[in-house]
Scaffold this motif. Structure first.
Motif, short mmCIF file in Angstrom:
data_model
loop_
_atom_site.label_atom_id
_atom_site.label_comp_id
_atom_site.label_asym_id
_atom_site.label_seq_id
_atom_site.Cartn_x
_atom_site.Cartn_y
_atom_site.Cartn_z
N VAL A 298 1.05 -1.20 0.03
CA VAL A 298 -0.06 -0.01 0.02
C VAL A 298 1.01 1.28 -0.02
N ASP A 299 1.96 1.15 0.63
CA ASP A 299 3.03 2.52 0.91
C ASP A 299 3.81 2.29 -0.47
N GLY A 300 4.16 3.54 -0.95
CA GLY A 300 5.31 3.57 -1.80
C GLY A 300 6.44 3.39 -1.33
N ILE A 301 7.44 2.61 -2.33
CA ILE A 301 8.62 2.10 -1.83
C ILE A 301 9.76 2.69 -2.94
N VAL A 302 10.57 3.68 -2.74
CA VAL A 302 11.41 4.18 -3.71
C VAL A 302 12.94 4.02 -3.13
N ILE A 397 10.23 4.64 2.43
CA ILE A 397 8.93 4.11 2.22
C ILE A 397 8.04 5.57 2.67
N VAL A 398 7.10 5.68 1.62
CA VAL A 398 6.31 7.03 1.86
C VAL A 398 4.75 6.52 1.92
N ARG A 399 4.10 7.28 2.73
CA ARG A 399 2.55 7.30 2.82
C ARG A 399 1.90 8.23 2.71
N ASP A 400 1.01 8.57 1.75
CA ASP A 400 -0.02 9.66 1.72
C ASP A 400 -0.96 9.58 2.95
N ILE A 401 -0.82 11.03 3.64
CA ILE A 401 -1.49 11.00 4.91
C ILE A 401 -2.37 12.02 4.66
#
Length: 639
Positions: A298-302, A397-401
């Motif tokens: 679900v989270d973005g991984i770059v 790891i990025v998560r749109d909040i």
């Protein structure tokens, strides 16, 4: 690589080689260059019939590689028959008349009979034609085909090596009747194509097959060398040692020892190849599992390198940032950052590499991201440093909040609104009660003193206080009911509902002098929740009546409704007092009375209006007119 494509390439190469060699030799025999044959007799080692057979083999191989079945198999029948007859001539000492049937040699290069092929050549023609016919008919590789090709390659490879090391018996199974190096090269080419393409389906491994093929060829050459040595000893009556052990026993021991060593090497190669295949399969499975986890996260991984260049991005990043992985990979990670992060990122990496001081790495923090369309949004960021084979990469790891932040803000606003509501409600509830208690004391004194006229006025003021209190309580009940009440949506006839609401306004002071026009079409309906919708219409109309202009000669209220862009737009327009520009920002707020001298309401009417509209998924709007106001409700059209 695709097995079908591999089979096509390998067979095409072998096919072209056989056709080229065969046609060249046929052309030489037909041209009859006597001088060339005298100077280079070895060029004419391949007989005319053998050359023709290889042209047929090459053509059949090309057809089989392209999916043909019956024709290549039929073409192999005469080749097999020719090989069988040629071998029979050697085995039984007969002359079947096939050696010069198609062509009579113009020169004798010292072989047993003009035009006759060697027995090893005849045997290989039989084996190869059977293998190719099986491959053409079945369309796949098989253990039998591999075995036939295997024997062919061993015999032909031994002949080629025999030419290189001057071992005559490797190509001369019968004195002066040899397999030519041209024939041997064609056999090796076709045999390798048949063995090493599509072998996975048979359960054999190419590395193992190559090792066993080399071992078998090596042992065959040693055996031939042993036989050749024995033949020389018998022919010339010589021995190579004065001891009891002859050279042959020494060579036998060498053959045995080298064979065991070579066999052990092949076995080790086989075991190692299987272990390597298992490790490769496990690694591929682990990689596929890890890829599936990352791609479905679900989270973005770059991941980026130490220069900030994006190395990889999972599909979730597309949902979060709007860029596809292909648009991100190879570009600086700054494209995902707004200012000031965009300008400071490279400097931050340089400072971290120089000082080792981390502000995000291993800590995690809330930052802002930038989407492809340029919009900025909040996100949680966690960065880890990885060192792989001396290379440093960073994984983020990025998560749109955005939704979480919006929910937090909505909760803060709701709490603030609740606190204001509780304070103002308690104040507005207590004020008429306290006033009424004072008036009640005064009324008792007036009653005791017999001042009935003044008592009546006091009681009237008390009545007004209690009406205000009752109105406030009714509004509080309405707010609570709109929030808590569950109601099914059903079709609502708008014109009829508005007519009922107009009739309910008859108790308002001066309502008779106001012209109220219902312009809603009779057929217009909406699927909604009746109670909430009724509250909306009632508040819009009562607000227009309460704030009409008493100085207006012809006060009027016009109600209209129509559909547009998937919505229903309901408007109530009046020529009343309107809303002062300085007070318009207070519209739809709690306890805001914009004309306190004109009406003594609770100040909750427009607030209830907005909340009821929002509960139905709509919005409340206000438009100022030159004279009066226009209040609008836009609701989802559930017709």
């Amino acid at each position: 690589m695709n097995p079908a494509w591999s089979w096509l390439r390998a067979n095409t190469a072998a096919s072209l080689w056989c056709i080229a060699v065969g046609l060249s030799m046929m052309a030489l025999w037909l041209a009859e260059p006597a001088g060339l044959a005298e100077r280079h007799p070895w060029l004419f080692g391949m007989k005319f019939n053998a050359a023709l057979a290889f042209v047929v083999i090459g053509t059949a191989l090309g057809l089989a590689a392209r999916g043909h079945a019956r024709l290549p198999a039929l073409m192999m029948a005469p080749v097999f028959l020719y090989g069988a007859l040629a071998l029979s001539q050697h085995l039984f000492g007969i002359d079947a008349g096939i050696d010069t049937l198609l062509h009579t040699p113009f020169v004798d290069i010292g072989t047993s009979l003009p035009g006759r092929i060697a027995p090893n050549t005849a045997l290989c023609l039989m084996l190869l034609s059977l293998a190719l016919a099986l491959r053409a008919l079945t369309g796949r590789n098989s253990a039998v085909q591999v075995a036939l090709g295997f024997v062919t390659v061993i015999i032909a490879a031994a002949a080629l090596i025999g030419y290189a090391i001057a071992l005559d018996f490797a190509h001369d199974w019968i004195r002066f009747t040899r397999m030519s190096f041209q024939s041997a090269s064609c056999f090796v080419a076709v045999g390798i194509a048949l063995i090493f393409t599509g072998t996975e389906a048979t359960g054999f491994h190419r590395v193992t097959l190559a090792g066993v093929l080399g071992l078998a060829t090596y042992l065959l050459l040693l055996a031939m060398s042993y036989y050749e040595l024995a033949r020389y000893e018998a022919a010339f009556g010589i021995t190579f040692s004065n001891s009891d052990a002859s050279a042959r026993s020494t060579l036998s021991s060498l053959v045995l020892i080298s064979g065991v060593l070579y066999g052990a090497l092949v076995a080790h190669l086989y075991v190692s190849s299987r272990r390597a295949r298992r490790m490769a399969a496990d690694l591929a499975e682990s990689r596929a599992r890890l890829t599936a986890i990352i791609d479905n996260a679900v989270d973005g991984i770059v991941t980026i390198d130490d220069r900030g260049i994006i190395l990889s991005a999972n599909p979730a990043c597309t949902r979060i940032f709007g860029f596809t992985p292909e648009e991100m990979v190879g570009r600086n990670v700054r494209i995902l950052m707004p200012e000031p992060y965009h300008s400071e990122h490279d400097r931050y990496i340089a400072n971290y590499k120089r000082s080792g001081e981390a502000k995000v790495i291993g800590i995690g923090r809330e930052v802002e991201g930038r989407r492809k369309d340029g919009s900025v949004f909040p996100l949680d960021l966690a960065v880890a440093k990885l060192e792989l084979d001396g290379t440093v990469i960073y994984s983020g790891i990025v998560r749109d909040i955005s939704e979480r932040k919006a929910s937090e803000q909505a909760l803060i606003d709701a709490n603030a609104e609740l606190e204001e509501f509780a304070y103002r409600t308690s104040h507005d509830l207590r004020s008429p009660i306290a006033s009424s208690l004072g008036l009640l004391t005064i009324s008792k004194d007036m009653l005791a003193e017999g001042e009935l006229t003044a008592l009546g006025q006091t009681l009237q003021r008390m009545e007004q206080n209690f009406r205000r209190l009752d109105h406030l309580i009714q509004n509080i009940i309405t707010i609570t009911r709109n929030r808590l009440m569950e109601e099914e949506a059903r079709p609502i006839a708008l014109r009829a509902l508005i007519s009922e609401a107009i009739d309910a306004l008859s108790h308002f002071e001066d309502s008779k002098r106001i012209r109220i026009e219902n312009h809603v079409p009779a057929e217009l309906t909406i699927v909604s929740k009746p109670s909430k919708f009724q509250v909306i219409v009632g508040n819009m109309l009562s607000n227009a009546v309460k704030y009409h202009d008493p100085k207006e000669a012809e006060p009027a209220i016009d109600i209209r409704a129509f559909r547009y862009a998937g919505k229903l737009r309901l408007s109530v327009e009046d020529n009343g007092l309107g809303v002062p520009p300085a007070s318009r920002h207070l519209l739809f707020k709690m306890f805001k009375r914009l004309h306190p001298n004109r009406s003594f309401g609770s100040g909750l009417g427009l607030y209830i209006l907005r909340k009821s509209a929002e509960a139905l998924g709509g919005t409340a709007l206000y438009e100022a007119r030159d004279k009066g106001s226009r209040f609008i409700m836009e609701l989802p059209d559930g017709d």
